[in-house]
Write an enzyme that holds these catalytic residues in place. Structure first.
Site, PDB file in Angstrom:
ATOM      1  N   GLU A 216       0.676  -0.964  -0.108  1.00 23.36           N
ATOM      2  CA  GLU A 216       0.057   0.146  -0.012  1.00 23.36           C
ATOM      3  C   GLU A 216       0.996   1.058  -0.449  1.00 23.36           C
ATOM      4  OE1 GLU A 216      -2.842  -0.393   2.947  1.00 23.36           O
ATOM      5  OE2 GLU A 216      -3.739  -2.007   2.605  1.00 23.36           O
TER       6      GLU A 216
ATOM      7  N   HIS B 133      -7.662   0.964   1.725  1.00 22.22           N
ATOM      8  CA  HIS B 133      -7.510   0.836   3.192  1.00 22.22           C
ATOM      9  C   HIS B 133      -8.410   1.766   4.148  1.00 22.22           C
ATOM     10  CE1 HIS B 133      -4.848  -1.526   6.369  1.00 22.22           C
ATOM     11  NE2 HIS B 133      -6.078  -1.033   6.744  1.00 22.22           N
TER      12      HIS B 133
HETATM   13  N1  LIG Z   1      -9.781  -3.050   6.779  1.00 21.74           N
HETATM   14  C1  LIG Z   1      -9.304  -2.242   7.459  1.00 21.74           C
HETATM   15  O1  LIG Z   1      -9.679  -0.645   7.755  1.00 21.74           O
HETATM   16  C2  LIG Z   1      -9.587  -2.445   9.235  1.00 21.74           C
HETATM   17  C3  LIG Z   1      -9.833  -2.825  10.391  1.00 21.74           C
HETATM   18  C4  LIG Z   1      -9.845  -3.862  11.409  1.00 21.74           C
HETATM   19  C5  LIG Z   1      -9.347  -4.667  11.202  1.00 21.74           C
HETATM   20  N2  LIG Z   1      -8.642  -4.997   9.628  1.00 21.74           N
HETATM   21  C6  LIG Z   1      -8.332  -6.169   9.350  1.00 21.74           C
HETATM   22  O2  LIG Z   1      -9.241  -7.392  10.574  1.00 21.74           O
HETATM   23  C7  LIG Z   1      -8.653  -8.697  10.876  1.00 21.74           C
HETATM   24  C8  LIG Z   1      -9.793  -9.061  12.068  1.00 21.74           C
HETATM   25  O3  LIG Z   1     -10.025  -8.072  13.084  1.00 21.74           O
HETATM   26  P1  LIG Z   1     -10.875  -8.804  14.542  1.00 21.74           P
HETATM   27  O4  LIG Z   1     -11.112  -7.722  15.050  1.00 21.74           O
HETATM   28  O5  LIG Z   1     -12.418  -9.151  13.624  1.00 21.74           O
HETATM   29  O6  LIG Z   1      -9.589  -9.663  14.535  1.00 21.74           O
HETATM   30  P2  LIG Z   1     -10.482 -10.875  15.417  1.00 21.74           P
HETATM   31  O7  LIG Z   1      -8.969 -11.515  16.490  1.00 21.74           O
HETATM   32  O8  LIG Z   1     -12.082 -10.215  16.772  1.00 21.74           O
HETATM   33  O9  LIG Z   1     -10.770 -11.894  15.016  1.00 21.74           O
HETATM   34  C9  LIG Z   1     -10.372 -12.945  14.037  1.00 21.74           C
HETATM   35  C10 LIG Z   1     -10.836 -14.072  14.061  1.00 21.74           C
HETATM   36  O10 LIG Z   1     -10.555 -14.941  13.033  1.00 21.74           O
HETATM   37  C11 LIG Z   1     -10.041 -15.876  13.204  1.00 21.74           C
HETATM   38  N3  LIG Z   1      -8.487 -16.759  12.936  1.00 21.74           N
HETATM   39  C12 LIG Z   1      -7.600 -16.685  12.936  1.00 21.74           C
HETATM   40  N4  LIG Z   1      -6.653 -17.596  12.058  1.00 21.74           N
HETATM   41  C13 LIG Z   1      -7.497 -17.873  11.176  1.00 21.74           C
HETATM   42  C14 LIG Z   1      -7.864 -18.937  10.208  1.00 21.74           C
HETATM   43  N5  LIG Z   1      -6.606 -19.362   9.293  1.00 21.74           N
HETATM   44  N6  LIG Z   1      -8.810 -19.497   9.567  1.00 21.74           N
HETATM   45  C15 LIG Z   1      -9.522 -19.565   9.767  1.00 21.74           C
HETATM   46  N7  LIG Z   1     -10.324 -18.519  10.989  1.00 21.74           N
HETATM   47  C16 LIG Z   1      -9.008 -17.632  11.722  1.00 21.74           C
HETATM   48  C17 LIG Z   1      -9.988 -16.034  14.772  1.00 21.74           C
HETATM   49  O11 LIG Z   1      -9.590 -17.428  15.193  1.00 21.74           O
HETATM   50  C18 LIG Z   1     -10.733 -15.322  15.518  1.00 21.74           C
HETATM   51  O12 LIG Z   1     -11.719 -15.355  15.514  1.00 21.74           O
HETATM   52  C19 LIG Z   1      -7.761  -7.437  12.193  1.00 21.74           C
HETATM   53  O13 LIG Z   1      -6.741  -8.331  11.833  1.00 21.74           O
HETATM   54  C20 LIG Z   1      -6.885  -6.613  10.814  1.00 21.74           C
HETATM   55  O14 LIG Z   1      -5.787  -7.162  10.163  1.00 21.74           O
HETATM   56  C21 LIG Z   1      -8.532  -4.458   9.074  1.00 21.74           C
HETATM   57  O1  LIG Z   2      -5.663  -2.882  11.743  1.00 21.79           O
HETATM   58  C1  LIG Z   2      -6.538  -2.072  11.604  1.00 21.79           C
HETATM   59  O2  LIG Z   2      -7.173  -1.342  12.500  1.00 21.79           O
HETATM   60  C2  LIG Z   2      -7.231  -1.722  10.341  1.00 21.79           C
HETATM   61  O3  LIG Z   2      -6.177  -2.188   9.415  1.00 21.79           O
HETATM   62  C3  LIG Z   2      -7.179  -0.054  10.277  1.00 21.79           C
HETATM   63  O4  LIG Z   2      -5.496   0.161  10.211  1.00 21.79           O
HETATM   64  P1  LIG Z   2      -5.417   1.860  10.215  1.00 21.79           P
HETATM   65  O5  LIG Z   2      -5.650   2.593  10.774  1.00 21.79           O
HETATM   66  O6  LIG Z   2      -4.175   2.345   9.235  1.00 21.79           O
HETATM   67  O7  LIG Z   2      -6.700   2.367   8.866  1.00 21.79           O
END
Ligand SMILES: NC(=O)c1ccc[n+]([C@@H]2O[C@H](COP(=O)([O-])OP(=O)(O)OC[C@H]3O[C@@H](n4cnc5c(N)ncnc54)[C@H](O)[C@@H]3O)[C@@H](O)[C@H]2O)c1
Ligand SMILES: O=C(O)[C@H](O)COP(=O)(O)O
Length: 469
Positions: A324, A347
């Site tokens: 990114e 993102h």
């Molecule tokens: N796009 C964005 O801006 C944004 C924002 C927030 C989070 N995220 C991403 O989303 C991810 C998930 O967030 P969350 O808060 O729900 O996390 P979380 O930890 O609450 O949930 C993740 C789930 O994935 C499961 N898991 C782990 N490995 C696995 C596998 N190999 N197969 C199947 N399931 C598996 C875990 O058991 C858990 O239940 C974060 O780690 C982050 O990277 C992205």
């Molecule tokens: O891990 C996260 O919470 C998301 O990927 C969001 O990341 P950011 O704060 O860089 O937008």
């Protein structure tokens, strides 16, 4: 540089020897101290911080104005002001820094705040001479070498769920947008093309949503999707309680072959990297959709581009990418550019005013508590330890915070050092190779504080010793 908002009531340095008491290990050493043995210390009191009880003593054996904090990636103003209100020096940058700049900047800061783009690798962490704590103002912590940070006694905090709702709402929007090919229609209209079609456009009611990773985001999404009439299946590595009428399936294949929409909500780990490639995409139903708002490395982009261009998939929404751009305005390229019915977003899953503001408050409070009172509750790489606060009227009490190697015999050694003192309360826990002990000790003189600090920090298992009072 901000001024402190507190009133120094007593300079410990003047009350003790010329060099002053020793108060901190290699991390969180105040500016002006060339080594742990010659700190400049003032004792300060101010209003309650970090949720401490009203009558709790505020522990800060350093001049807060000497604590340097570096905040990158446009961390929210709620955090900037909370940290400045503590009197810390806070420097902010709107973007992530590349490795070279980061190494130069991180050298003398006590705390760094980042979001998902700043890579705190072993090399970067090794350049940090005073770093004691890292705040990830986001959910993901894969951008930090957590184990190496722990081995250096650096605690890492994140915000585990403050942007979950924002991501779940974005995914709901994307399900509708993909179903109605709105990305393509919108582009055509902006290009001056009127193209009214209903072929392959569907309602989402009655369709099956397959959620991979049923954690904070996946489970929130499950509830929202069911309320819009979708059937929800989920796959997770651990058995979890299905919300509403959703159902957990046994294998990823079971989910891929049944879902009309597959959405990914797993963290980036060795197991999830490249989780969705050609084999998995081929298992997905003809005309189905893939959504990825987790991490860019979970999906193999060339395979996805192929599945979209061949028409096997009906569309995709992708918010995260293996590479990114570091800042707004920088060039973005991907094989997905120009693919049919493909929504690409920079993102922004967690980028709402509500989420960023909550994250700013939550993570800054965790940092303040760790810096000022040693509390590590909520740390992702560190044993979670806290103690009931020292009362405000306990004048000569101190808090020992000892991060050490998790090997046999340490507690006996510490007990011997503290044997002549009154240990009010003590708690210790371990995580992997490191352990963390907090002990409150009453009725100690400044000379005894120095002696305790020296003897504890000279133990062979010492990683970081701090004495707060
Ligand atoms: N796009 C964005 O801006 C944004 C924002 C927030 C989070 N995220 C991403 O989303 C991810 C998930 O967030 P969350 O808060 O729900 O996390 P979380 O930890 O609450 O949930 C993740 C789930 O994935 C499961 N898991 C782990 N490995 C696995 C596998 N190999 N197969 C199947 N399931 C598996 C875990 O058991 C858990 O239940 C974060 O780690 C982050 O990277 C992205
Ligand atoms: O891990 C996260 O919470 C998301 O990927 C969001 O990341 P950011 O704060 O860089 O937008």
């Amino acid at each position: 540089m901000p001024s402190t908002n507190s009133t120094p009531v007593q300079s410990i340095a003047t009350a003790t020897s010329a060099s002053g008491p020793i108060i901190a290990g290699p991390a969180l050493i105040p500016e002006g101290s060339s080594s742990a043995s010659t700190p400049v210390v003032t004792r300060e009191r101010q209003g309650s911080v970090g949720g401490l009880a009203k009558k709790a003593k505020v522990l800060k054996p350093f001049n807060t104005a000497n604590i340097k904090i570096l905040l990158l990636e446009n961390v929210n103003e709620t955090a900037v002001s909370a940290l400045r209100d503590q009197g810390y020096q806070v420097e902010t940058f709107a973007k992530a820094l590349g490795e070279e700049d980061l190494i130069a900047k991180i050298k003398d800061v006590h705390c760094i705040g980042i979001r998902s783009k700043t890579k705190l690798t072993k090399k970067v962490l090794d350049a940090a001479e005073k770093l004691g704590v890292i705040g990830c103002f986001c959910i993901g912590t894969n951008q930090v070498d957590l184990e190496h940070a722990a081995s250096k006694g650096i605690a890492v905090f994140n915000s585990p769920f403050s942007n979950s709702r924002s991501v779940a709402e974005l995914v709901i929007a994307e399900i509708v947008l993909l179903s109605r090919q709105l990305g393509d229609r919108n582009k055509e209209m902006h290009d001056g093309v009127w193209s009214k079609v209903s072929a392959n456009c569907y309602e989402i009611r009655g369709k099956t949503l397959g959620i991979v990773g049923y954690g904070h985001i996946g489970s929130q999404l499950s509830v929202l999707a069911e309320s819009m009439g979708m059937r929800v299946l989920f796959y997770d590595v651990v058995p979890l309680m299905p919300l509403g009428t959703s159902k957990q399936v046994n294998t990823l294949s079971d989910l891929l072959t049944e879902a009309d929409f597959v959405t990914l909500h797993v963290p980036e780990t060795e197991d999830t990297k490249n989780m969705i490639g050609e084999n998995e995409l081929n298992q997905m139903k003809q005309g189905s959709f893939l959504i990825n708002a987790s991490r860019g490395t979970i999906v193999q982009i060339p395979a996805l581009a192929k599945a979209l261009r061949s028409g096997h998939l009906g569309g995709a929404a992708v918010d995260v990418f293996p590479k990114e751009p570091a800042a707004n305005g920088k060039f973005f390229e991907s094989e997905l550019v120009g693919c049919p019915n493909t929504l690409l977003t920079p993102h922004i899953g967690g980028s709402t005013e509500e989420a960023q503001s909550m994250i700013g408050v939550e993570v800054s409070q965790a940092l303040i508590k760790f810096i000022n009172s040693g509390t590590s509750i909520g740390a992702v790489n560190f044993p979670e330890v806290d103690l009931r606060a020292i009362r405000d009227d306990q004048e000569n009490s101190i808090r020992l915070c000892y991060t050490h190697a998790n090997v046999p015999g340490v507690l006996l050694r510490i007990t011997n050092i503290l044997a002549e003192h009154n240990v009010d309360k003590q708690f210790s826990d371990s995580k992997g190779k490191i352990a963390y002990l907090m002990a409150d000790i009453s009725d100690v003189t400044p000379e005894q504080i120095q002696d305790i600090y020296r003897r504890v920090s000279e133990t062979p298992t010492n990683i970081v010793t701090r004495v707060l009072y």
